[in-house]
Write an enzyme that holds these catalytic residues in place. Structure first.
Site, PDB file in Angstrom:
ATOM      1  N   TYR A  67       0.829  -1.214   0.000  1.00  0.00           N
ATOM      2  CA  TYR A  67       0.000   0.000   0.000  1.00  0.00           C
ATOM      3  C   TYR A  67       0.867   1.270   0.000  1.00  0.00           C
ATOM      4  O   TYR A  67       0.507   2.275  -0.619  1.00  0.00           O
ATOM      5  CB  TYR A  67      -0.999  -0.016   1.174  1.00  0.00           C
ATOM      6  CG  TYR A  67      -2.224  -0.830   0.812  1.00  0.00           C
ATOM      7  CD1 TYR A  67      -3.230  -0.287   0.010  1.00  0.00           C
ATOM      8  CD2 TYR A  67      -2.365  -2.152   1.208  1.00  0.00           C
ATOM      9  CE1 TYR A  67      -4.337  -1.028  -0.372  1.00  0.00           C
ATOM     10  CE2 TYR A  67      -3.469  -2.911   0.836  1.00  0.00           C
ATOM     11  CZ  TYR A  67      -4.453  -2.340   0.047  1.00  0.00           C
ATOM     12  OH  TYR A  67      -5.542  -3.080  -0.341  1.00  0.00           O
ATOM     13  N   GLN A 101     -15.029   3.080  -7.379  1.00  0.00           N
ATOM     14  CA  GLN A 101     -14.373   1.929  -6.734  1.00  0.00           C
ATOM     15  C   GLN A 101     -12.922   2.284  -6.435  1.00  0.00           C
ATOM     16  O   GLN A 101     -12.203   1.522  -5.803  1.00  0.00           O
ATOM     17  CB  GLN A 101     -14.382   0.727  -7.681  1.00  0.00           C
ATOM     18  CG  GLN A 101     -15.770   0.229  -8.027  1.00  0.00           C
ATOM     19  CD  GLN A 101     -15.718  -0.768  -9.177  1.00  0.00           C
ATOM     20  OE1 GLN A 101     -15.376  -1.913  -8.997  1.00  0.00           O
ATOM     21  NE2 GLN A 101     -16.057  -0.314 -10.368  1.00  0.00           N
ATOM     22  N   HIS A 119     -14.758   1.665  -2.002  1.00  0.00           N
ATOM     23  CA  HIS A 119     -13.711   0.755  -1.523  1.00  0.00           C
ATOM     24  C   HIS A 119     -12.700   1.428  -0.595  1.00  0.00           C
ATOM     25  O   HIS A 119     -11.649   0.868  -0.317  1.00  0.00           O
ATOM     26  CB  HIS A 119     -12.985   0.110  -2.721  1.00  0.00           C
ATOM     27  CG  HIS A 119     -13.851  -0.855  -3.472  1.00  0.00           C
ATOM     28  ND1 HIS A 119     -13.566  -1.309  -4.743  1.00  0.00           N
ATOM     29  CD2 HIS A 119     -15.006  -1.470  -3.113  1.00  0.00           C
ATOM     30  CE1 HIS A 119     -14.518  -2.155  -5.126  1.00  0.00           C
ATOM     31  NE2 HIS A 119     -15.404  -2.255  -4.166  1.00  0.00           N
ATOM     32  N   CYS A 127      -7.507   2.227  12.823  1.00  0.00           N
ATOM     33  CA  CYS A 127      -6.954   1.424  13.915  1.00  0.00           C
ATOM     34  C   CYS A 127      -7.641   0.062  13.971  1.00  0.00           C
ATOM     35  O   CYS A 127      -8.871  -0.022  13.899  1.00  0.00           O
ATOM     36  CB  CYS A 127      -7.132   2.167  15.243  1.00  0.00           C
ATOM     37  SG  CYS A 127      -6.451   1.205  16.620  1.00  0.00           S
ATOM     38  N   CYS A 149      -1.591   3.477  15.948  1.00  0.00           N
ATOM     39  CA  CYS A 149      -2.646   4.419  16.329  1.00  0.00           C
ATOM     40  C   CYS A 149      -2.099   5.472  17.292  1.00  0.00           C
ATOM     41  O   CYS A 149      -1.384   5.152  18.241  1.00  0.00           O
ATOM     42  CB  CYS A 149      -3.784   3.635  16.989  1.00  0.00           C
ATOM     43  SG  CYS A 149      -5.147   4.673  17.524  1.00  0.00           S
ATOM     44  N   CYS A 152      -4.408   4.742  20.780  1.00  0.00           N
ATOM     45  CA  CYS A 152      -4.259   3.545  21.629  1.00  0.00           C
ATOM     46  C   CYS A 152      -3.014   2.726  21.279  1.00  0.00           C
ATOM     47  O   CYS A 152      -2.788   1.672  21.875  1.00  0.00           O
ATOM     48  CB  CYS A 152      -5.511   2.675  21.533  1.00  0.00           C
ATOM     49  SG  CYS A 152      -5.670   1.787  19.985  1.00  0.00           S
ATOM     50  N   SER A 191     -13.942  -3.308 -15.037  1.00  0.00           N
ATOM     51  CA  SER A 191     -14.122  -4.610 -15.684  1.00  0.00           C
ATOM     52  C   SER A 191     -15.417  -5.261 -15.215  1.00  0.00           C
ATOM     53  O   SER A 191     -15.814  -6.298 -15.738  1.00  0.00           O
ATOM     54  CB  SER A 191     -12.941  -5.520 -15.359  1.00  0.00           C
ATOM     55  OG  SER A 191     -12.892  -5.743 -13.959  1.00  0.00           O
TER      56      SER A 191
HETATM   57  P1  OAD Z   1     -10.088  -3.543 -13.250  1.00  0.00           P
HETATM   58  O1  OAD Z   1      -8.619  -3.500 -13.268  1.00  0.00           O
HETATM   59  O2  OAD Z   1     -10.734  -4.850 -12.954  1.00  0.00           O
HETATM   60  O3  OAD Z   1     -10.651  -3.040 -14.637  1.00  0.00           O
HETATM   61  C1  OAD Z   1     -10.190  -1.860 -15.254  1.00  0.00           C
HETATM   62  C2  OAD Z   1     -10.989  -1.640 -16.522  1.00  0.00           C
HETATM   63  O4  OAD Z   1     -10.590  -0.396 -17.059  1.00  0.00           O
HETATM   64  C3  OAD Z   1     -10.747  -2.699 -17.614  1.00  0.00           C
HETATM   65  O5  OAD Z   1     -11.995  -3.184 -18.072  1.00  0.00           O
HETATM   66  C4  OAD Z   1     -10.025  -1.911 -18.708  1.00  0.00           C
HETATM   67  O6  OAD Z   1     -10.374  -2.341 -20.010  1.00  0.00           O
HETATM   68  C5  OAD Z   1     -10.520  -0.500 -18.461  1.00  0.00           C
HETATM   69  N1  OAD Z   1      -9.633   0.588 -18.927  1.00  0.00           N
HETATM   70  C6  OAD Z   1      -8.280   0.597 -19.012  1.00  0.00           C
HETATM   71  N2  OAD Z   1      -7.838   1.801 -19.445  1.00  0.00           N
HETATM   72  C7  OAD Z   1      -8.929   2.581 -19.625  1.00  0.00           C
HETATM   73  C8  OAD Z   1      -9.137   3.937 -20.041  1.00  0.00           C
HETATM   74  N3  OAD Z   1      -8.116   4.747 -20.352  1.00  0.00           N
HETATM   75  N4  OAD Z   1     -10.409   4.400 -20.109  1.00  0.00           N
HETATM   76  C9  OAD Z   1     -11.453   3.607 -19.789  1.00  0.00           C
HETATM   77  N5  OAD Z   1     -11.319   2.322 -19.390  1.00  0.00           N
HETATM   78  C10 OAD Z   1     -10.084   1.812 -19.298  1.00  0.00           C
HETATM   79  O7  OAD Z   1     -10.560  -2.403 -12.219  1.00  0.00           O
HETATM   80  P2  OAD Z   1     -11.941  -2.256 -11.420  1.00  0.00           P
HETATM   81  O8  OAD Z   1     -13.074  -2.760 -12.228  1.00  0.00           O
HETATM   82  O9  OAD Z   1     -11.987  -0.877 -10.926  1.00  0.00           O
HETATM   83  O10 OAD Z   1     -10.752  -3.342  -5.189  1.00  0.00           O
HETATM   84  O11 OAD Z   1     -11.679  -3.239 -10.208  1.00  0.00           O
HETATM   85  C11 OAD Z   1     -12.617  -3.312  -9.181  1.00  0.00           C
HETATM   86  C12 OAD Z   1     -11.956  -3.564  -7.854  1.00  0.00           C
HETATM   87  O12 OAD Z   1     -11.138  -4.727  -7.924  1.00  0.00           O
HETATM   88  C13 OAD Z   1     -11.002  -2.473  -7.422  1.00  0.00           C
HETATM   89  O13 OAD Z   1     -11.661  -1.406  -6.784  1.00  0.00           O
HETATM   90  C14 OAD Z   1     -10.095  -3.194  -6.462  1.00  0.00           C
HETATM   91  C15 OAD Z   1      -9.935  -4.519  -7.164  1.00  0.00           C
HETATM   92  O14 OAD Z   1      -9.779  -5.594  -6.363  1.00  0.00           O
HETATM   93  C16 OAD Z   1     -10.119  -2.917  -4.080  1.00  0.00           C
HETATM   94  O15 OAD Z   1      -9.000  -2.432  -4.078  1.00  0.00           O
HETATM   95  C17 OAD Z   1     -10.877  -3.067  -2.829  1.00  0.00           C
END
Ligand code: OAD
Length: 251
Positions: A67, A101, A119, A127, A149, A152, A191
């Site tokens: 992170y 997200q 998210h 903490c 923290c 605590c 995605s």
């Molecule tokens: P993904 O990495 O699963 O998907 C990203 C999407 O963005 C893909 O479908 C790409 O085709 C598209 N993409 C890439 N470049 C782009 C651009 N310039 N313009 C538009 N689209 C583009 O990411 P998320 O769907 O956000 O959770 O993933 C969901 C969650 O899964 C995240 O929030 C994360 C992960 O685990 C946590 O961190 C809690």
């Protein structure tokens, strides 16, 4: 050439509520890697090793290291035209909601004041004992490694919703309401692999909203969308703005 037909433009202009639902793809043009696909973060790492409570219990150093590295990338990134277009839309109208997200903080930095970060946020820590929240930079916790923290002294964890964890119910309820009330839902750069955000988009469409997806690839949601734009959100969103609000600059 126009992207949107007249009837859709009319619906957008007259909408009482518009929802933007964004995922990692919107920040890709700012240099932040997505999770899945080519160069995606989950290609090099296993989610279960880094983004679960059991991974954190097993090796908090490793999780914080990941992170801290990602937070550095986010800190150095700048909002792109996609983030700025949505922020302008929100400044123009109170009825525009943003549900993301993304944990990268680029939407607020673009000027989106009212947003739901489903998210969590990579700049925040919580903490593990008393649940007090801290801002990693403002509270001087940005030295890499374990963080403790200030109240605590227990171990802090990233304030992120990890796999298998519950969503914040207040934020979720608000998100459902916005989606049910919307006449237009923009689904950008996700995605749609995570079920809650995907269901939010489906709920909006099932309740009568037109769906507009911007993504270079097709997703599970594409079939239910009225329009799918195969391209980058930083290019497509400003073009849509210009069609909806001709001659109005993005501020
Ligand atoms: P993904 O990495 O699963 O998907 C990203 C999407 O963005 C893909 O479908 C790409 O085709 C598209 N993409 C890439 N470049 C782009 C651009 N310039 N313009 C538009 N689209 C583009 O990411 P998320 O769907 O956000 O959770 O993933 C969901 C969650 O899964 C995240 O929030 C994360 C992960 O685990 C946590 O961190 C809690």
């Amino acid at each position: 050439m126009d992207l949107l037909p007249k009837d859709s433009l009319e619906i957008i202009r007259n909408a009482d509520r518009i929802v933007f639902l964004t995922g990692a793809g919107i920040s890709n043009e700012s240099g932040i890697p997505t999770f899945r696909g080519e160069g995606g973060l989950w290609k090099n790492f296993r989610a279960e090793d880094l983004a679960t409570t059991s991974a954190f219990q097993k090796d908090p150093n490793l999780v914080w290291e990941w992170y801290d590295w990602r937070r550095g990338i986010c800190q150095n990134a700048k909002p792109n035209a996609g983030h700025l277009t949505i922020a302008s839309w929100q400044k123009k109208s109170k009825s525009v909601s943003l549900i993301t997200q993304n944990v990268d903080g680029l939407h607020p930095r673009a000027g989106s004041h009212s947003l739901i970060e489903l998210h969590g946020n990579i700049f925040k820590a919580r903490c593990t004992k008393c649940s007090e929240k801290f801002h990693i930079i403002d509270d001087g916790l940005d030295k890499p490694g374990l963080k403790y923290c200030k109240l605590c002294e227990s171990l802090l964890r990233p304030d992120i919703v990890w796999f298998g964890e519950e969503y914040n119910q207040t934020l979720l309820t608000k998100s459902w309401e916005y989606c049910k009330q919307s006449q237009v839902v923009f689904v950008i750069g996700t995605s749609a692999n995570v079920s809650v955000p995907a269901n939010l988009a489906q709920t909006a469409v099932r309740n009568g909203a037109i769906g507009i997806e911007i993504n270079p690839e097709e997703t599970n949601l594409t079939a239910s969308m009225k329009h799918h734009f195969d391209g980058k959100s930083g290019e497509i969103l400003p073009k849509i703005w210009n069609e909806v609000f001709p001659n109005e600059p993005i501020k």
